[in-house]
Design an enzyme around this catalytic site. Structure first.
Site, PDB file in Angstrom:
ATOM      1  N   SER A 140       7.722  50.004 -38.472  1.00 54.60           N
ATOM      2  CA  SER A 140       7.285  51.197 -37.741  1.00 54.60           C
ATOM      3  C   SER A 140       7.286  51.127 -36.524  1.00 54.60           C
ATOM      4  CB  SER A 140       5.723  51.672 -38.365  1.00 54.60           C
ATOM      5  OG  SER A 140       4.934  52.672 -37.770  1.00 54.60           O
ATOM      6  N   TYR A 154      -2.874  48.393 -39.380  1.00 62.32           N
ATOM      7  CA  TYR A 154      -1.774  48.908 -39.839  1.00 62.32           C
ATOM      8  C   TYR A 154      -0.747  48.200 -38.822  1.00 62.32           C
ATOM      9  CZ  TYR A 154       1.963  52.164 -40.758  1.00 62.32           C
ATOM     10  OH  TYR A 154       3.254  52.880 -40.967  1.00 62.32           O
TER      11      TYR A 154
END
Length: 251
Positions: A140, A154
């Protein structure tokens, strides 16, 4: 030519979108996720729109590490040869550290990192046995820097999978038949972020366009790819170098 692709987390979001794109390009697909009903529905859709391909589906909770190896081996037996594995399954939840939500952050790290390790182990066992294959780790843009609040666990998990992918790539540098790609998606509209307030996700693109770009990037078998390239590659460059106080303002 790589023709058989295994995708985890394929029941929705980027996984399902990539499955649709690869089906259009006449790839055979092995799809797994927790929601088998959605996978069965997707299988019917793909076989109707692309009748020349084969599609296998299996239920898989990637946090059940033994099951990961069992399902990957079963798909290997189905296909005979696994050309490409896309480690895509993940979750986007999290909470600020120290706010009493350790269990939520633990679940995020276990799903996004430890489960990705299990998937990568299972895939690489197959590829080493075949002496060929292409492993794709979906990280990501959040991996560019440690992020605050609900994004801390995350982003840490996505840093972890990116480092793991690089380590695996370093391990197989001399084997040109085994490729390892790290993909850094930017903001792509999926079920994970569909309720995000307008203006909170700059440069966001729709899922169809995003999955088209992801599929195209994966087919090139790069070491790393930012998707879409603009603006995320220059944004990533800046995120790694700007003072943390600046990054906080835009994260």
């Amino acid at each position: 030519m790589r023709r058989n692709i295994l995708i985890t987390g394929a029941s929705s979001g980027l996984g399902a979108g990539m499955a649709r794109e690869f089906a259009k390009r006449n790839y055979n697909l092995a799809l797994c996720a927790r929601r088998i009903d959605r996978l069965e529905e997707l299988k019917r859709e793909l076989q109707a729109s692309s009748p020349g391909i084969k599609v296998w589906v299996r239920e898989l909770d990637v946090t059940d590490h033994d099951q990961v190896f069992e399902v990957f081996d079963a798909f290997h037996n189905d296909m005979g040869f696994v050309d490409r594995v896309i480690v895509n399954a993940g979750i986007g939840s999290g909470a600020p550290i120290g706010k009493g939500k350790f269990s939520e952050n633990k679940r995020t790290v276990e799903t996004n990192f430890l489960a990705a390790l299990a998937q990568s182990e299972a895939a690489m066992e197959i590829f080493r046995g075949q002496r060929s294959g292409h492993l794709i780790i979906v990280s990501s843009m959040s991996a560019m820097r440690g992020l605050r609040g609900s994004m801390t666990a995350y982003s840490a998990s996505k840093v972890g999978v990116a480092a793991m992918a690089e380590g695996i790539r370093a391990d197989v540098l001399r084997n040109r038949a085994i490729k390892v790609s790290t993909i850094y998606p930017g903001y792509i509209r999926t079920e994970l972020n569909e309720n995000t307030a307008p203006g909170k996700t700059p440069f966001i693109i729709d899922a169809v366009k995003g999955c088209q770009l992801l599929t195209t990037a994966i087919e090139k078998e790069p070491n790393t790819a930012y998707v879409p390239w603009w603006p995320w590659r220059p944004v990533g460059f800046l995120m790694k170098r700007l003072p943390l106080s600046w990054v906080v303002k835009v994260s």
